[in-house]
Motif scaffolding. Structure first.
Motif, PDB file in Angstrom:
ATOM      1  N   GLY A 138      -5.108  -9.015   8.263  1.00  0.00           N
ATOM      2  CA  GLY A 138      -4.663  -8.224   9.396  1.00  0.00           C
ATOM      3  C   GLY A 138      -3.474  -7.355   9.055  1.00  0.00           C
ATOM      4  O   GLY A 138      -3.025  -6.549   9.863  1.00  0.00           O
ATOM      5  N   ARG A 139      -2.943  -7.529   7.844  1.00  0.00           N
ATOM      6  CA  ARG A 139      -1.816  -6.725   7.352  1.00  0.00           C
ATOM      7  C   ARG A 139      -2.231  -5.792   6.223  1.00  0.00           C
ATOM      8  O   ARG A 139      -1.634  -4.740   6.034  1.00  0.00           O
ATOM      9  CB  ARG A 139      -0.733  -7.645   6.794  1.00  0.00           C
ATOM     10  N   MET A 140      -3.210  -6.234   5.422  1.00  0.00           N
ATOM     11  CA  MET A 140      -3.579  -5.479   4.223  1.00  0.00           C
ATOM     12  C   MET A 140      -5.082  -5.590   4.013  1.00  0.00           C
ATOM     13  O   MET A 140      -5.710  -6.548   4.473  1.00  0.00           O
ATOM     14  CB  MET A 140      -2.816  -6.012   3.016  1.00  0.00           C
ATOM     15  N   ALA A 141      -5.649  -4.617   3.329  1.00  0.00           N
ATOM     16  CA  ALA A 141      -7.101  -4.582   3.150  1.00  0.00           C
ATOM     17  C   ALA A 141      -7.497  -5.189   1.810  1.00  0.00           C
ATOM     18  O   ALA A 141      -6.753  -5.114   0.829  1.00  0.00           O
ATOM     19  CB  ALA A 141      -7.603  -3.148   3.242  1.00  0.00           C
ATOM     20  N   LEU A 252       3.283 -11.943  -0.374  1.00  0.00           N
ATOM     21  CA  LEU A 252       2.274 -10.892  -0.298  1.00  0.00           C
ATOM     22  C   LEU A 252       2.645  -9.843   0.750  1.00  0.00           C
ATOM     23  O   LEU A 252       2.496  -8.634   0.525  1.00  0.00           O
ATOM     24  CB  LEU A 252       0.910 -11.500   0.035  1.00  0.00           C
ATOM     25  N   VAL A 253       3.148 -10.302   1.897  1.00  0.00           N
ATOM     26  CA  VAL A 253       3.562  -9.359   2.940  1.00  0.00           C
ATOM     27  C   VAL A 253       4.759  -8.540   2.471  1.00  0.00           C
ATOM     28  O   VAL A 253       4.826  -7.323   2.687  1.00  0.00           O
ATOM     29  CB  VAL A 253       3.894 -10.112   4.240  1.00  0.00           C
ATOM     30  N   ALA A 254       5.703  -9.198   1.790  1.00  0.00           N
ATOM     31  CA  ALA A 254       6.876  -8.485   1.285  1.00  0.00           C
ATOM     32  C   ALA A 254       6.473  -7.423   0.269  1.00  0.00           C
ATOM     33  O   ALA A 254       7.021  -6.308   0.262  1.00  0.00           O
ATOM     34  CB  ALA A 254       7.858  -9.477   0.661  1.00  0.00           C
ATOM     35  N   ALA A 255       5.508  -7.760  -0.589  1.00  0.00           N
ATOM     36  CA  ALA A 255       5.035  -6.779  -1.584  1.00  0.00           C
ATOM     37  C   ALA A 255       4.373  -5.593  -0.908  1.00  0.00           C
ATOM     38  O   ALA A 255       4.573  -4.437  -1.313  1.00  0.00           O
ATOM     39  CB  ALA A 255       4.066  -7.453  -2.549  1.00  0.00           C
ATOM     40  N   ALA A 256       3.574  -5.864   0.130  1.00  0.00           N
ATOM     41  CA  ALA A 256       2.925  -4.777   0.862  1.00  0.00           C
ATOM     42  C   ALA A 256       3.962  -3.900   1.561  1.00  0.00           C
ATOM     43  O   ALA A 256       3.862  -2.668   1.558  1.00  0.00           O
ATOM     44  CB  ALA A 256       1.939  -5.344   1.873  1.00  0.00           C
ATOM     45  N   PRO A 261       7.475   2.368   1.647  1.00  0.00           N
ATOM     46  CA  PRO A 261       8.336   3.558   1.527  1.00  0.00           C
ATOM     47  C   PRO A 261       7.793   4.611   0.579  1.00  0.00           C
ATOM     48  O   PRO A 261       7.938   5.817   0.829  1.00  0.00           O
ATOM     49  CB  PRO A 261       9.661   2.966   1.014  1.00  0.00           C
ATOM     50  N   ALA A 262       7.171   4.177  -0.522  1.00  0.00           N
ATOM     51  CA  ALA A 262       6.610   5.148  -1.462  1.00  0.00           C
ATOM     52  C   ALA A 262       5.467   5.924  -0.816  1.00  0.00           C
ATOM     53  O   ALA A 262       5.335   7.143  -1.004  1.00  0.00           O
ATOM     54  CB  ALA A 262       6.122   4.434  -2.723  1.00  0.00           C
ATOM     55  N   ASP A 263       4.631   5.210  -0.038  1.00  0.00           N
ATOM     56  CA  ASP A 263       3.538   5.890   0.659  1.00  0.00           C
ATOM     57  C   ASP A 263       4.089   6.886   1.678  1.00  0.00           C
ATOM     58  O   ASP A 263       3.563   8.001   1.836  1.00  0.00           O
ATOM     59  CB  ASP A 263       2.644   4.869   1.359  1.00  0.00           C
ATOM     60  N   LEU A 264       5.144   6.475   2.383  1.00  0.00           N
ATOM     61  CA  LEU A 264       5.733   7.348   3.398  1.00  0.00           C
ATOM     62  C   LEU A 264       6.353   8.582   2.755  1.00  0.00           C
ATOM     63  O   LEU A 264       6.217   9.699   3.277  1.00  0.00           O
ATOM     64  CB  LEU A 264       6.783   6.579   4.203  1.00  0.00           C
TER      65      LEU A 264
END
Length: 282
Positions: A138-141, A252-256, A261-264
């Protein structure tokens, strides 16, 4: 304080562990499963604390009946846990309309329906807690879990809106996001009927990992998940909307989140390049 729970998907796995833990703590649990025979052992262990009911969350009439019986028999409910789930494995191109519909009925429409049916009772009593069991998906694909991921993303989005809508009525909302737990999810995972060989490389590793979860020493214990949910419900102060649970979940959530920021920044560059250039001299 004795709490009154309605927990879906109690035949095995996380739902069963939660029903056991809540009953063991002295609470009363309306435990549901598609086949209520699977709940007989629970009833034998806690005959005064487990109320077994048949429920397929895709069935609107059954949902209405379960909520009615639960409220009538217990005089109300304090906690709703939308745990019932299923999974279909396949790339976006591989998942057919019927498979997608069934996945969304279980993961999104069913929980939504039960929430809608129970909310008038929770609002009337001025208190209650809705716990929606999501997933790290639900947070990452993850490749091959396209339909499941889409359903869990939708569940989390609905939950976020719901939390804002119900806060004034004393109704709390929590999304728990399990990582890998030692349940039968991997073996029960159905594959899309029409597999396309060219996707084997992209999705095969994920399918093998899911199939190998059962019996893995790295997987979390459902009993630990249950105790965590009991703690969230019992907390007197504010609780986070989304709570990752299980081995490695926070990392895993912290890594996502760290990648966001890089995507933004990349998106900002693209957006800026598309903006009109102001006339010179302005």
């Amino acid at each position: 304080m004795t709490r009154r729970w309605l927990v879906t998907g109690c035949s095995s796995g996380l739902g069963r562990a939660l029903a056991e833990a809540a009953a063991g703590a002295g609470d009363v649990v309306v435990a549901t499963a598609r086949k209520p025979d699977a709940l007989e052992e629970l009833v034998r262990a806690w005959p005064d604390r487990i109320v077994p009911l048949a429920l397929d969350v895709r069935d609107a009439a059954q949902c209405e009946e379960v909520v009615r019986v639960a409220v009538d028999r217990l005089g109300g409910l304090d906690v709703l846990v939308n745990n019932a789930g299923s999974g279909v494995f396949g790339a976006v191109e591989e998942v057919g309309d019927a498979e997608l519909h069934d996945q969304w009925e279980t993961l999104v429409a069913g929980p939504w329906r039960l929430i809608r049916l129970l909310l008038p009772h929770l609002r009337a009593q001025g208190a209650g807690h809705i716990v929606n069991v999501s997933s790290l998906a639900g947070r990452m694909a993850f490749p091959g879990l396209s339909a499941y991921v889409a359903g869990k993303f939708a569940l989390e989005g609905m939950s976020q809106a719901l939390a804002a809508e119900t806060a004034a009525f004393g109704v709390r909302v929590t999304v728990v996001e399990p990582a890998a737990y030692a349940t039968h999810y991997g073996s029960a995972l159905a594959e899309a009927r029409h597999r396309i060989p060219v996707y084997a490389e992209a999705t095969g590793g994920m399918l093998a990992a899911l199939r190998g979860l059962e019996g893995s020493e790295d997987a979390g214990r459902p009993a630990d998940f249950a105790q965590a949910v009991l703690g969230i419900v019992a907390a007197s102060g504010p609780t986070p909307l989304r709570v990752p649970l299980g081995p490695g979940a926070l990392d895993l959530v912290a890594a996502a989140d760290a990648a966001a920021p890089a995507d933004l920044a990349a998106a900002r560059d693209v957006t800026a390049a598309m903006l009109p250039v102001p006339p010179s001299g302005v």
